[in-house]
Structures are given as structure tokens and as C-alpha cells.
Design a protein around this motif. Structure first.
Motif, PDB file in Angstrom:
ATOM      1  N   UNK A  63       1.961  -1.004   5.462  1.00 15.80           N
ATOM      2  CA  UNK A  63       1.722  -0.934   4.014  1.00 15.80           C
ATOM      3  C   UNK A  63       0.948   0.332   3.665  1.00 15.80           C
ATOM      4  N   UNK A  64      -0.041   0.663   4.473  1.00 14.72           N
ATOM      5  CA  UNK A  64      -0.821   1.874   4.225  1.00 14.72           C
ATOM      6  C   UNK A  64       0.080   3.112   4.288  1.00 14.72           C
ATOM      7  N   UNK A  65       0.952   3.159   5.290  1.00 12.75           N
ATOM      8  CA  UNK A  65       1.846   4.307   5.431  1.00 12.75           C
ATOM      9  C   UNK A  65       2.809   4.408   4.252  1.00 12.75           C
ATOM     10  N   UNK A  66       3.323   3.243   3.793  1.00 17.46           N
ATOM     11  CA  UNK A  66       4.259   3.243   2.657  1.00 17.46           C
ATOM     12  C   UNK A  66       3.585   3.743   1.387  1.00 17.46           C
ATOM     13  N   UNK A  67       2.346   3.289   1.148  1.00 15.35           N
ATOM     14  CA  UNK A  67       1.624   3.729  -0.043  1.00 15.35           C
ATOM     15  C   UNK A  67       1.287   5.217   0.023  1.00 15.35           C
ATOM     16  N   UNK A  68       0.906   5.687   1.183  1.00 17.12           N
ATOM     17  CA  UNK A  68       0.596   7.113   1.327  1.00 17.12           C
ATOM     18  C   UNK A  68       1.812   7.971   1.042  1.00 17.12           C
ATOM     19  N   UNK A  69       2.995   7.515   1.513  1.00 19.42           N
ATOM     20  CA  UNK A  69       4.216   8.285   1.264  1.00 19.42           C
ATOM     21  C   UNK A  69       4.513   8.366  -0.237  1.00 19.42           C
ATOM     22  N   UNK A 123       2.418   7.937  -2.820  1.00 16.50           N
ATOM     23  CA  UNK A 123       1.403   8.729  -3.503  1.00 16.50           C
ATOM     24  C   UNK A 123       1.590  10.223  -3.240  1.00 16.50           C
ATOM     25  N   UNK A 124       2.045  10.532  -2.036  1.00 15.74           N
ATOM     26  CA  UNK A 124       2.318  11.935  -1.723  1.00 15.74           C
ATOM     27  C   UNK A 124       3.464  12.470  -2.566  1.00 15.74           C
ATOM     28  N   UNK A 125       4.510  11.635  -2.741  1.00 16.00           N
ATOM     29  CA  UNK A 125       5.673  12.072  -3.528  1.00 16.00           C
ATOM     30  C   UNK A 125       5.327  12.288  -4.999  1.00 16.00           C
ATOM     31  N   UNK A 126       4.340  11.532  -5.500  1.00 23.42           N
ATOM     32  CA  UNK A 126       3.966  11.651  -6.919  1.00 23.42           C
ATOM     33  C   UNK A 126       2.773  12.574  -7.118  1.00 23.42           C
ATOM     34  N   UNK A 159      -0.187  12.158  -6.109  1.00 23.79           N
ATOM     35  CA  UNK A 159      -1.403  11.380  -6.342  1.00 23.79           C
ATOM     36  C   UNK A 159      -1.439  10.686  -7.688  1.00 23.79           C
ATOM     37  N   UNK A 160      -0.354  10.769  -8.429  1.00 28.20           N
ATOM     38  CA  UNK A 160      -0.305  10.119  -9.744  1.00 28.20           C
ATOM     39  C   UNK A 160      -0.086   8.622  -9.550  1.00 28.20           C
ATOM     40  N   UNK A 161      -1.136   7.823  -9.821  1.00 30.47           N
ATOM     41  CA  UNK A 161      -1.095   6.381  -9.558  1.00 30.47           C
ATOM     42  C   UNK A 161      -0.089   5.684 -10.462  1.00 30.47           C
ATOM     43  N   UNK A 162      -0.009   6.080 -11.716  1.00 30.14           N
ATOM     44  CA  UNK A 162       0.924   5.434 -12.647  1.00 30.14           C
ATOM     45  C   UNK A 162       2.366   5.619 -12.182  1.00 30.14           C
ATOM     46  N   UNK A 163       2.724   6.845 -11.805  1.00 27.18           N
ATOM     47  CA  UNK A 163       4.088   7.096 -11.323  1.00 27.18           C
ATOM     48  C   UNK A 163       4.358   6.348 -10.022  1.00 27.18           C
TER      49      UNK A 163
END
Length: 318
Positions: free
Chosen positions: A279-285, A287-290, A292-296
Motif C-alpha cells: 500500500x505504501x508503494x502504491x501511494x508513493x507511485x 503521489x509521484x505521478x501527481x 505531490x498533489x493530494x487532491x489529484x
């Protein structure tokens, strides 16, 4: 006594002396030629040659090998071709699929039968670079009188086997020369060059076999050919021979389903934390693609912004 008879006598003397046949790879090959293949060193014979139609079918079956080897053969030929050498790619049966040579040297190689369609297995041509490398499954140098047949003692060969994506010998890459001034140092240099080229071909074959996989080079394995093919779930799909030896894994272990992280002894957290790590790896990926934009990121994941913030805090992603 002429050269052919002297060579023939030496072959019989060494091959029939049991202790030397056991300790010397060349003598062991000579013994195979006598006992297994029923050859005689002084017979005047050329390697067997496949009929055109059979050769064409075989070459079509090995098209992937020819494709994976072509650039390496061309690169190697630019280094050694003008020094009186020819390059040969043979399949696991010793059939010459590809060769490179300079026109001025081709007459000698054609006379010896080092040509497309010829079969350079030990059974066909006695002890020789291609056949003996395939039989012993290791790199060899066969220098002039080390050949079994007297007809071939003008040749010096440096040959390396090529392994497929399963680690099995599938071909041989050979440099041969008819020059009579070849030294041991020259042969050692040619041997290193052909071994390096063969390893690069093995890497090409491995990547071709797993086109959609992630290719991982093993750290600290001591060889650039120690590779794993890993799928999106971190399961190993395949491994080169060097990787199999380094990790002590086989086809059965791969078939059962072996995570690359387990094989590499990677332990990033406590036992039972695999889901959290995933889950941590999926979220990091995401967030990296956006950027760091949490809303996106929340929109891409199909969850609310508040939920994503809670996950970020729980997983310590700051």
C-alpha cells in the motif's frame, strides 16, 4: 614420418592412456571421438553438411538466436576479422547458422568446411572449438594439434557456449584462424573476447524471452549476466544461469512462485507487513505521478481527500 601420422600417433597414445584422459579435457575429448563417435584421427573427412531445405528449416527455428546474436557478431568481427579470423555462430547441434569472414581468407575456411550448413559437432568433426564447447558446456580453446582430426590441425579456435533463458546451452560462438603464428596470449585474448560476446548474446536472449517483465540485475553476483525477470507482483518469471547459481534456485522454485524480494533476501519490515509495504508503494507511485498533489492523487485512487490524508499519516508518507 609425416605430420598427419605423427599427430595420429599422438592422439592414440594420449587418448588411450587412462590417467591423462581423465585429467585433461583435450584427452577426454579425444577419447570420446575414438570410443563414442568411432572416428580415427588420420581419416580424410569434412564435416557433415545439411541439405539446403533442412538447413533453411533449422535456421528459421533459430531465427531468435540469429537476431539476438547479429549485432554482437558484427561488433566482434570488426575487432578480429582483418587479423585472419572468421566468426561462426552454431546451434546446439554444431550446425553453422551464421559466419563472418574476409574474402581473402575464405578459401582456407571453405576448404576446411568452416562454412554455413556444416556440422561441427564432435561426432562430425572430432575435437574442435564448437563441438567440444557444446559437449563440455564451457568455453574452450583448441589450438592446432589439439584438434582430433589431422585434417584440422591448421585451425586454432576460441569458443564459448551460449545459454538460453532457462540456462541451457543452445548455441556456440566461435573465433577461428588458420594463421600459424597464433600464440597462447593471442588465443587467451580471443577467448576472453568471445566469452564476453557470448554473455551479451545470453542477455539479449533473456530479454527477448521476457519482453514484458522487469529485468533485475543481481547485486554482488560478480557477473552482469546474473539477471532475473520479475512480473508486476514481484514474482520471478525467469533467471539466467548466473542468477540461478548465485541464488541457488531452479525451475521448480520458479514454478512454485518465488517473490524476488525473498530470493534477494530483502526484508524491509517486520513479518506480516507485506500488505502495508504494498500500500505504501502504491501511494508513493500515485503521489509521484501527481507531483505531490493530494487532491489529484485521491481522484486517481477513487477515494476522498480526507481518506488519503489519513493513509498518508498512518503510513508515514510525508
Amino acid at each position: 614420418m609425416n605430420v598427419a601420422h605423427k599427430h595420429s600417433d599422438k592422439v592414440y597414445s594420449v587418448a588411450l592412456e587412462g590417467s591423462r584422459a581423465a585429467s585433461s579435457p583435450i584427452a577426454a575429448s579425444w577419447r570420446r571421438c575414438l570410443d563414442l563417435h568411432h572416428l580415427t584421427p588420420d581419416e580424410r573427412r569434412s564435416p557433415q553438411t545439411l541439405e539446403e531445405a533442412e538447413f533453411r528449416r533449422m535456421r528459421e527455428r533459430m531465427a531468435h538466436l540469429v537476431s539476438a546474436s547479429s549485432d554482437e557478431i558484427d561488433r566482434l568481427f570488426t575487432m578480429v576479422g582483418r587479423s585472419g579470423c572468421c566468426l561462426v555462430l552454431a546451434d546446439r547441434h554444431g550446425v553453422v547458422l551464421e559466419r563472418r569472414g574476409v574474402a581473402g581468407d575464405d578459401k582456407d575456411f571453405h576448404r576446411l568446411g568452416l562454412w554455413q550448413q556444416a556440422v561441427w559437432s564432435e561426432a562430425s568433426a572430432g575435437t574442435n572449438g564448437i563441438g567440444t564447447a557444446l559437449a563440455d558446456e564451457r568455453a574452450v580453446t583448441i589450438h592446432r594439434e589439439q584438434h582430433f582430426l589431422s585434417a584440422n590441425i591448421a585451425l586454432s579456435c576460441a569458443t564459448a557456449p551460449i545459454r538460453d533463458h532457462l540456462g541451457q546451452v543452445t548455441a556456440a560462438l566461435d573465433i577461428s584462424t588458420c594463421r600459424n603464428d597464433v600464440t597462447d596470449l593471442t588465443l587467451a585474448m580471443l577467448s576472453q573476447a568471445v566469452r564476453d560476446a557470448a554473455l551479451r548474446v545470453e542477455t539479449n536472449l533473456f530479454r527477448l524471452a521476457f519482453p514484458k517483465a522487469r529485468i533485475v540485475m543481481l547485486p554482488n553476483a560478480g557477473s552482469p549476466s546474473a539477471l532475473l525477470a520479475v512480473d508486476g507482483d514481484d514474482l520471478i518469471l525467469g533467471a539466467t544461469r548466473s542468477a540461478r547459481q548465485a541464488l541457488q534456485i531452479d525451475d521448480q522454485a520458479i514454478a512454485r512462485g518465488l517473490p524476488a524480494s525473498d530470493a534477494l533476501h530483502e526484508r524491509r519490515g517486520e513479518e506480516g507487513s507485506d500488505l502495508l509495504e504494498a500500500e505504501r508503494a502504491a501511494l508513493r507511485r500515485v503521489l509521484s505521478r501527481t507531483g505531490g498533489n493530494v487532491s489529484q492523487a485521491a481522484q486517481l485512487l477513487g477515494i476522498s481527500r480526507a481518506t488519503l490524508h489519513r493513509k498518508i499519516k498512518r503510513l508515514e508518507l510525508h
